[in-house]
Design a protein around this motif. Structure first.
Motif, PDB file in Angstrom:
ATOM      1  N   GLU A 144       0.831  -1.210   0.000  1.00 48.73           N
ATOM      2  CA  GLU A 144       0.000   0.000   0.000  1.00 48.73           C
ATOM      3  C   GLU A 144       0.867   1.262   0.000  1.00 48.73           C
ATOM      4  O   GLU A 144       0.621   2.219  -0.737  1.00 48.73           O
ATOM      5  CB  GLU A 144      -0.895  -0.024   1.254  1.00 48.73           C
ATOM      6  N   TYR A 145       1.935   1.229   0.820  1.00 42.37           N
ATOM      7  CA  TYR A 145       2.846   2.378   0.910  1.00 42.37           C
ATOM      8  C   TYR A 145       3.584   2.586  -0.423  1.00 42.37           C
ATOM      9  O   TYR A 145       3.709   3.707  -0.912  1.00 42.37           O
ATOM     10  CB  TYR A 145       3.828   2.147   2.066  1.00 42.37           C
ATOM     11  N   LYS A 148       1.403   4.221  -2.906  1.00 39.68           N
ATOM     12  CA  LYS A 148       1.273   5.664  -2.678  1.00 39.68           C
ATOM     13  C   LYS A 148       2.482   6.405  -3.249  1.00 39.68           C
ATOM     14  O   LYS A 148       2.345   7.480  -3.835  1.00 39.68           O
ATOM     15  CB  LYS A 148       1.130   5.955  -1.182  1.00 39.68           C
ATOM     16  N   ASP A 252      -3.699   8.096  -0.538  1.00 38.32           N
ATOM     17  CA  ASP A 252      -3.756   6.951  -1.440  1.00 38.32           C
ATOM     18  C   ASP A 252      -4.173   7.402  -2.838  1.00 38.32           C
ATOM     19  O   ASP A 252      -4.504   8.561  -3.058  1.00 38.32           O
ATOM     20  CB  ASP A 252      -4.707   5.866  -0.900  1.00 38.32           C
ATOM     21  N   ARG A 253      -4.129   6.457  -3.792  1.00 37.39           N
ATOM     22  CA  ARG A 253      -4.363   6.828  -5.186  1.00 37.39           C
ATOM     23  C   ARG A 253      -5.749   7.437  -5.415  1.00 37.39           C
ATOM     24  O   ARG A 253      -5.925   8.302  -6.271  1.00 37.39           O
ATOM     25  CB  ARG A 253      -4.146   5.635  -6.112  1.00 37.39           C
TER      26      ARG A 253
END
Length: 396
Positions: A144-145, A148, A252-253
């Motif tokens: 997830e990081y 980003k 986040d996206r």
């Protein structure tokens, strides 16, 4: 020489033209809208050809690179007049979406990042390098990081180990230009050796990155790729910096997309960056974009920024003077990189001297300020006296 780059589109110098052959010619003619011809038509050795005059390379090369191709430029290595046999040729440069110094390919107010991702046991290591400015960044973390970071830094090319091809696509999508490297490139001892050799250090402690083993592996792969693409003069990459995960607010996206920070899916929309970007220099434009991508969490750093802004708002004469000086400064980061890679012209060196001259009044104004945050900026500006003098005495 050419066998090293089997997947690259080859631009072969023939007289006053750059020619492409076979499949390359078919691809190039579609991308560039140039005529496709055939040599030896009808025979068994029939070959497709497409070419353009050598002086038009700055028009055509960016189009090929922006479409995601890696382009190997094969030039004459000797003067045709000086030899009776076939002129010796070799690949003088490999231009890829993430590795280019060409002004026509680069956007002045955006970084052009090459990224590299290593899939570790627990974490993913990531590294970003803009060879045109020398910025080299490193981090590691969960999927997830990393996602980003990819959204924020928007690399134009990503290096990935061959074995993680499918994993990358399922995790991060198919929108990126990717290039796959052999798995042996992503090894810790190889990366450590590559980085310390490049920075001429014994360890990586001075950069504060020794606790990022996965990130180090990704960074090593980037330096390997530079040497593979014939970019060996890279002394302007003088440091590697950790992206401090806890120092910034991470979006986040979906947030980035919905806030329309840098781009929008609506054709006529105006992005936030377009609204606020009144910067006067390419370097300022890139910095503003970075600040927008990485909002600070540290209250003292935020206050420092506010203080500088307040000071300049309240002292309009100082602001105007500084703006006038900034207008005289060229893109120093990219100019210095051109010097390191030996792609600089005498005229650009003159621009460099003029830009360094324009910094002196800014330094003086900042040091005269009663504001601490502004004084610190003045302190950090280097007057480069020796260099300015040397350029002036060398180039008349």
């Amino acid at each position: 020489d050419l066998r090293k780059y089997p997947d690259a589109c080859l631009l072969f110098r023939v007289g006053d033209f750059y020619e492409t052959f076979g499949e390359d010619a078919v691809r190039a003619s579609k991308i560039l809208g140039i005529t496709l011809t055939k040599r030896g038509a009808g025979s068994e050795t029939e070959t497709a050809l497409a070419g353009f005059p050598h002086h038009s390379i700055n028009t055509y090369l960016p189009k090929l690179v922006k479409s995601g191709l890696r382009v190997a430029i094969c030039d004459q290595l000797e003067d045709p007049k000086m030899t009776k046999s076939i002129v010796k040729r070799g690949v003088t440069e490999l231009v890829t979406p993430g590795v280019t110094m060409n002004d026509e390919v680069l956007h002045s107010k955006s970084n052009n990042f090459l990224a590299s991702i290593y899939f570790g046991k627990k974490n993913l290591g990531i590294s970003f390098l803009d060879v045109s400015t020398g910025e080299f960044l490193i981090s590691q973390g969960n999927e997830e990081y990393i996602d980003k970071l990819l959204q924020n830094f928007n690399p134009s090319e990503i290096l990935i180990p061959k074995q993680n091809k499918t994993e990358f696509k399922t995790t991060f999508g198919e929108d990126y230009h990717t290039f796959y490297l052999e798995d042996w490139v992503f090894k810790e001892d190889y990366a450590f050796e590559t980085l310390t050799k490049h920075f001429q250090t014994v360890s990586l402690k001075g950069f504060g990155i020794e606790e990022l083993p996965d990130g180090i592996i990704a960074s090593g792969a980037i330096l390997y790729y530079l040497s593979e693409t014939q970019h060996n003069k890279v002394q302007h990459i003088t440091a590697i910096q950790r992206i401090a995960e806890d120092a910034y607010v991470w979006m986040d996206r979906f947030t980035i997309r919905n806030l329309e920070l840098y781009h929008s899916y609506n054709p006529n929309a105006v992005t936030l960056l377009e609204v606020i970007d009144r910067t006067l220099s390419p370097m300022g434009g890139r910095l503003l974009k970075r600040w927008l991508a990485l909002p600070l969490k540290d209250i003292n750093k935020i206050r420092n920024r506010h203080e500088v802004v307040t000071y300049l708002k309240e002292n309009s004469a100082v602001l105007k003077s500084i703006q006038n000086q900034i207008k005289q400064i060229t893109d120093l980061e990219r100019l210095i990189s051109k010097i390191a890679t030996r792609k600089v012209s005498p005229r650009e060196v003159v621009y460099l001297a003029a830009s360094l001259d324009a910094i002196i009044p800014i330094k003086t104004l900042a040091l005269q300020s009663k504001n601490e945050a502004v004084k610190i900026i003045g302190d950090s500006l280097h007057s480069c006296d020796l260099l300015r003098e040397k350029i002036k005495t060398t180039l008349n």
